[in-house]
Write an enzyme that holds these catalytic residues in place. Structure first.
Site, mmCIF file in Angstrom:
data_model
loop_
_atom_site.group_PDB
_atom_site.id
_atom_site.type_symbol
_atom_site.label_atom_id
_atom_site.label_comp_id
_atom_site.label_asym_id
_atom_site.label_seq_id
_atom_site.Cartn_x
_atom_site.Cartn_y
_atom_site.Cartn_z
ATOM 1 N N CYS A 78 0.812 -1.211 0.000
ATOM 2 C CA CYS A 78 0.000 0.000 0.000
ATOM 3 C C CYS A 78 0.853 1.273 0.000
ATOM 4 O O CYS A 78 1.485 1.575 -1.007
ATOM 5 C CB CYS A 78 -0.979 -0.074 1.169
ATOM 6 S SG CYS A 78 -2.454 0.870 0.841
ATOM 7 N N HIS A 170 -3.419 -5.002 2.091
ATOM 8 C CA HIS A 170 -2.756 -5.244 3.384
ATOM 9 C C HIS A 170 -2.742 -6.734 3.718
ATOM 10 O O HIS A 170 -3.695 -7.235 4.317
ATOM 11 C CB HIS A 170 -3.503 -4.494 4.493
ATOM 12 C CG HIS A 170 -3.249 -3.032 4.523
ATOM 13 N ND1 HIS A 170 -2.402 -2.432 5.432
ATOM 14 C CD2 HIS A 170 -3.715 -2.043 3.732
ATOM 15 C CE1 HIS A 170 -2.362 -1.134 5.217
ATOM 16 N NE2 HIS A 170 -3.150 -0.870 4.185
ATOM 17 N N GLU A 172 -1.172 -8.251 5.941
ATOM 18 C CA GLU A 172 -0.915 -8.488 7.372
ATOM 19 C C GLU A 172 -2.203 -8.428 8.191
ATOM 20 O O GLU A 172 -2.184 -8.704 9.388
ATOM 21 C CB GLU A 172 0.114 -7.467 7.906
ATOM 22 C CG GLU A 172 -0.405 -6.052 8.143
ATOM 23 C CD GLU A 172 -0.670 -5.238 6.875
ATOM 24 O OE1 GLU A 172 -0.524 -5.775 5.761
ATOM 25 O OE2 GLU A 172 -1.056 -4.063 6.999
HETATM 26 N N1 GLN Z 1 -3.383 6.383 0.875
HETATM 27 C C1 GLN Z 1 -2.171 6.116 1.586
HETATM 28 C C2 GLN Z 1 -1.000 6.827 0.931
HETATM 29 O O1 GLN Z 1 -1.013 7.125 -0.229
HETATM 30 C C3 GLN Z 1 -1.908 4.629 1.625
HETATM 31 C C4 GLN Z 1 -2.935 3.931 2.470
HETATM 32 C C5 GLN Z 1 -2.461 2.646 3.058
HETATM 33 O O2 GLN Z 1 -1.266 2.388 3.131
HETATM 34 N N2 GLN Z 1 -3.374 1.876 3.543
HETATM 35 O O3 GLN Z 1 -0.043 7.037 1.592
#
Ligand code: GLN
Length: 188
Positions: A78, A170, A172
């Site tokens: 992410c 995610h 985890e």
């Molecule tokens: N939207 C976040 C970003 O761009 C990422 C969100 C996440 O890691 N769950 O930093």
């Protein structure tokens, strides 16, 4: 074996929990010295803008870039994918340019549009319950990057470029350790 987890903010404890279940030692990485004795690193989900500021503040930006470029196995999830990307197409934000993908931050929309999807992942016989929290969308990628999974719209959600695993969800969250196991197996 010891896995470093970028330890500023975000989903740190959750990754630690998974590695504990797998009997793998972890260490929070906050300084350049912390990179010295690790066999792999996790760039967790969280807030990429916050993490990039702290990477600079702690003089970790360049050392981190160097070790990953040299081949340190990396599991980026992410916000971690946003940090590693080549280009962010919807915000003026610095990136490490190590994973050859173009991403849109918060590509599915704001928090309200966070979602869970059962996804197929190459090499897994059972589906994986993938949690997307303000996830980025991978808009394009270098053709030599493998795509291990896609969302319903066929956007890549799990890619591999050499030693870098990039996931927009995610892994985890939940009790499914298969992606972390796959990462560990790629190192051993
Ligand atoms: N939207 C976040 C970003 O761009 C990422 C969100 C996440 O890691 N769950 O930093």
């Amino acid at each position: 074996m010891k896995i470093g987890i970028l330890g500023f903010q975000g989903s740190i404890e959750e990754h630690e929990c998974v590695f504990r279940r797998l009997s793998i030692a972890t260490k929070r990485v906050k300084t350049p010295q912390d990179l010295e004795d690790i066999d792999g690193i996790v760039l967790p989900g969280g807030e990429s803008t916050h993490m990039l500021r702290l990477l600079h503040f702690n003089a970790l930006w360049d050392p981190l870039r160097k070790v990953i470029q040299k081949g340190l196995p990396t599991l980026a999830t992410c916000a971690g994918v946003v940090l590693l990307s080549q280009t962010i197409d919807n915000t003026k934000q610095e990136a490490l340019h190590l994973l050859d993908v173009v991403v849109s931050r918060n590509g599915y929309g704001p928090q309200f549009f966070s979602f869970v999807e059962e996804v197929c992942i190459e090499g897994f016989t059972e589906k994986f319950r993938a949690v997307f929290i303000r996830a980025p969308i991978v808009r394009s990628l270098n053709p030599n990057i493998s795509i291990l999974s896609e969302d319903r719209e066929h956007n890549p959600i799990f890619v591999r470029q050499d030693n870098i695993f990039g996931l927009t969800f995610h892994p985890e969250i939940g009790n499914d350790d298969r992606i972390h196991s796959m990462f560990i197996q790629s190192i051993t």
